[in-house]
Design an enzyme around this catalytic site. Structure first.
Site, PDB file in Angstrom:
ATOM      1  N   GLU A  67     -71.887   3.962 -63.289  1.00  0.00           N
ATOM      2  CA  GLU A  67     -70.911   5.011 -62.940  1.00  0.00           C
ATOM      3  C   GLU A  67     -70.200   5.546 -64.182  1.00  0.00           C
ATOM      4  O   GLU A  67     -69.708   6.673 -64.192  1.00  0.00           O
ATOM      5  CB  GLU A  67     -69.861   4.467 -61.961  1.00  0.00           C
ATOM      6  CG  GLU A  67     -70.401   4.246 -60.558  1.00  0.00           C
ATOM      7  CD  GLU A  67     -69.343   3.751 -59.569  1.00  0.00           C
ATOM      8  OE1 GLU A  67     -69.630   3.763 -58.374  1.00  0.00           O
ATOM      9  OE2 GLU A  67     -68.238   3.337 -59.986  1.00  0.00           O
ATOM     10  N   HIS A  81     -62.550   3.688 -59.386  1.00  0.00           N
ATOM     11  CA  HIS A  81     -62.244   4.256 -58.066  1.00  0.00           C
ATOM     12  C   HIS A  81     -62.538   3.246 -56.936  1.00  0.00           C
ATOM     13  O   HIS A  81     -62.900   3.636 -55.830  1.00  0.00           O
ATOM     14  CB  HIS A  81     -63.011   5.563 -57.857  1.00  0.00           C
ATOM     15  CG  HIS A  81     -64.517   5.409 -57.908  1.00  0.00           C
ATOM     16  ND1 HIS A  81     -65.349   6.365 -58.436  1.00  0.00           N
ATOM     17  CD2 HIS A  81     -65.334   4.406 -57.498  1.00  0.00           C
ATOM     18  CE1 HIS A  81     -66.591   5.957 -58.344  1.00  0.00           C
ATOM     19  NE2 HIS A  81     -66.613   4.768 -57.766  1.00  0.00           N
ATOM     20  N   HIS A  86     -70.884   7.937 -52.453  1.00  0.00           N
ATOM     21  CA  HIS A  86     -71.525   6.640 -52.216  1.00  0.00           C
ATOM     22  C   HIS A  86     -72.147   6.641 -50.828  1.00  0.00           C
ATOM     23  O   HIS A  86     -71.620   6.024 -49.898  1.00  0.00           O
ATOM     24  CB  HIS A  86     -70.513   5.504 -52.296  1.00  0.00           C
ATOM     25  CG  HIS A  86     -69.718   5.442 -53.568  1.00  0.00           C
ATOM     26  ND1 HIS A  86     -68.707   6.312 -53.872  1.00  0.00           N
ATOM     27  CD2 HIS A  86     -69.790   4.577 -54.625  1.00  0.00           C
ATOM     28  CE1 HIS A  86     -68.184   5.990 -55.054  1.00  0.00           C
ATOM     29  NE2 HIS A  86     -68.832   4.950 -55.527  1.00  0.00           N
ATOM     30  N   HIS A 123     -69.245  -3.462 -63.229  1.00  0.00           N
ATOM     31  CA  HIS A 123     -69.376  -4.070 -61.904  1.00  0.00           C
ATOM     32  C   HIS A 123     -70.822  -4.111 -61.452  1.00  0.00           C
ATOM     33  O   HIS A 123     -71.603  -3.223 -61.741  1.00  0.00           O
ATOM     34  CB  HIS A 123     -68.458  -3.469 -60.841  1.00  0.00           C
ATOM     35  CG  HIS A 123     -68.570  -2.008 -60.489  1.00  0.00           C
ATOM     36  ND1 HIS A 123     -68.595  -0.985 -61.396  1.00  0.00           N
ATOM     37  CD2 HIS A 123     -68.602  -1.410 -59.258  1.00  0.00           C
ATOM     38  CE1 HIS A 123     -68.632   0.173 -60.750  1.00  0.00           C
ATOM     39  NE2 HIS A 123     -68.647  -0.049 -59.457  1.00  0.00           N
TER      40      HIS A 123
HETATM   41  C1  DHB Z   1     -66.584  -1.508 -55.347  1.00  0.00           C
HETATM   42  C2  DHB Z   1     -66.488  -0.698 -56.476  1.00  0.00           C
HETATM   43  C3  DHB Z   1     -66.998   0.602 -56.459  1.00  0.00           C
HETATM   44  O1  DHB Z   1     -66.964   1.470 -57.533  1.00  0.00           O
HETATM   45  C4  DHB Z   1     -67.574   1.088 -55.325  1.00  0.00           C
HETATM   46  O2  DHB Z   1     -67.998   2.360 -55.343  1.00  0.00           O
HETATM   47  C5  DHB Z   1     -67.682   0.290 -54.184  1.00  0.00           C
HETATM   48  C6  DHB Z   1     -67.196  -1.009 -54.203  1.00  0.00           C
HETATM   49  C7  DHB Z   1     -66.034  -2.903 -55.342  1.00  0.00           C
HETATM   50  O3  DHB Z   1     -65.788  -3.464 -56.404  1.00  0.00           O
HETATM   51  O4  DHB Z   1     -65.803  -3.461 -54.269  1.00  0.00           O
HETATM   52 FE    FE Z   2     -68.172   3.506 -57.091  1.00  0.00          FE
END
Ligand code: DHB
Ligand code: FE
Length: 436
Positions: A381, A153, A200, A334
């Site tokens: 996540e 997302h 978030h 990530h």
């Molecule tokens: C990014 C990815 C995410 O899942 C998020 O919540 C905020 C930022 C990103 O990769 O920039």
């Molecule tokens: Fe996220």
């Protein structure tokens, strides 16, 4: 399977449940407005005018003007909220409770001084209870879960759509991965999406850190995350189905937080944009479900998976013939912070996708440490995907899942994009042995 609301049979009382809460939402919020001295003064100066400024039904206003707490309760009022109204008028709790019993204030006080009301004669009538527990006819129709969608997302994906960058070489491969998905959604449009995501730091700040939040309101607006709200529609929900799910999950010992009002951020809107494209109105209803993955401790994969299993029971016991999809969002690997930022683990991500399909029970036992170490701090996540996977019917042998689409791409902003569509085929119930 209908839900057990036997508590409604206890005579002379109203149990305040999600149904009552929906009926009395504005009435109770009006009561809360009386928690400032200034508003109390305004209310007392002109009760009618103050009440008229609230979206209340006439019956609700009249109940208050008549000082009729039984009528206010029947209209969805809750005693702790109504107590704010009573306090404004100078009533004590004893006066308020006594006013509902049909005896005078003096008689009520005397009854309490004499030891209180006896429980004898105030239990559920035996015959009524037996009739309620007689085998209920199974509902003629019920909701079914038709599939699960799993997707990242990343907010930058939403920004790419909002700023017409989807054809740029950086973004094109990401959106190509969702072309099949949009066509599939058009052919398999559900009535409701149950959308699991994490907020978030948009709707919830550090003043309140609920682990699981089920949206029970009728509609939810898009959050402003600092860049202004995304130019996408807010969501319309199905508050009756949400209330049913709340009742069923909490009765199954999942202690949810229920939200009638909250905004929804990129965790929810980006998956909708990916799956439905650029639309003026989302093509189906959406029930939001937030999972805390921001502050540890966060729920385990096993807990999320178990919640998914209970969710299927909740949805499929709803006696309307709705088609429901369950979506799990976030991930894949990530790491958004620290010297380790930018960590991507393709091998781990792809093994996660394999196991999600073939070995969900084993995958649900993977500890948090492995997510953080292998998939980055924000890779946690991915535990949310286990809620959607847990809701599939192959897990108890009552059906099969079919992989319709799988996609993996690096990078989108700081993440690996992962995406999977599972169709859920529940087998028709076999007739019991000997029954033709
Ligand atoms: C990014 C990815 C995410 O899942 C998020 O919540 C905020 C930022 C990103 O990769 O920039
Ligand atoms: Fe996220």
């Amino acid at each position: 399977m209908s839900l057990d609301k036997t508590y409604k049979l206890v005579p002379g009382t109203t149990v305040f449940d999600a149904e009552q809460s929906a009926r009395g939402y504005h009435l109770n919020q009006f009561c809360m407005s009386l928690m400032t001295a200034e508003n109390r003064e305004r209310y007392l100066a002109d009760e009618r005018a103050y009440l008229d400024a609230w979206p209340l039904r006439e019956e609700q206003k009249q109940a208050l003007l008549d000082r009729d707490l039984n009528a206010a309760m029947a209209e969805g009022g809750n005693i702790y909220f109504l107590a704010k109204w009573g306090a404004t008028l100078g009533f004590s709790f004893q006066q308020m409770a006594g006013s509902m019993t049909g005896i005078t204030e003096e008689e009520y006080r005397a009854m309490m001084a004499g030891g209180g009301r006896s429980v004898e004669g105030n239990r559920i009538d035996h015959a009524v209870l037996e009739a309620a527990h007689a085998d209920p006819a199974p509902p003629a129709e019920h909701a079914v879960i038709t599939g699960a969608v799993f997707t990242s997302h990343v907010p930058a994906i939403g920004a790419a759509m909002d700023h017409a960058k989807t054809e740029e070489p950086y973004w094109r491969p990401v959106f190509e991965g969702y072309e099949f998905s949009r066509a599939w959604e058009e052919e398999n449009l559900p009535d409701v999406v149950f959308l699991v995501y994490n907020d978030h730091a948009s709707a919830f700040d550090l003043s309140l850190i609920p682990t699981f939040v089920l949206g029970t309101g009728a509609a939810f607006a898009t959050a402003d995350e600092g860049y202004g709200p995304r130019p996408v529609p807010g969501i319309e929900s199905d508050p009756e189905l949400a209330a049913h799910i709340a009742h069923s999950l909490i009765r199954d010992d999942f202690d949810l937080t229920l939200a009638n009002e909250m905004t929804v951020d990129h965790g929810l809107t980006v998956p909708l944009s990916l799956m439905f494209g650029d639309v003026g109105k989302w093509p189906c209803k959406v029930i939001p479900f937030h999972v805390n993955v921001v502050q540890y401790p966060v729920p385990s994969g096993a807990r999320c998976f178990a919640l998914g299993r209970a969710l299927r029971k909740a949805i499929e016991s709803y006696d309307r013939p709705l088609k429901v999809q369950v979506w799990g969002t976030g991930g894949m690997s990530h790491q958004l912070q620290g010297p380790r930022a930018g960590l991507i683990n393709r091998a781990w991500d792809n093994a996660f996708l394999d196991r999600l399909v073939e070995d969900p029970v084993g995958l649900s036992r993977v500890p948090h440490l492995e997510y953080v170490e292998e998939a980055g701090s924000e890779g946690i996540e991915l535990v949310m995907w286990l809620i959607a996977r847990g809701a599939m019917s192959d897990l108890d042998g009552s059906g099969d899942v079919e992989v319709k689409h799988r996609f993996y791409h690096v990078p989108a902003s700081n993440t690996a994009v992962g995406h999977l569509i599972l169709e859920n085929h529940t087998r028709a119930q076999e007739p019991a042995e000997g029954v033709k």
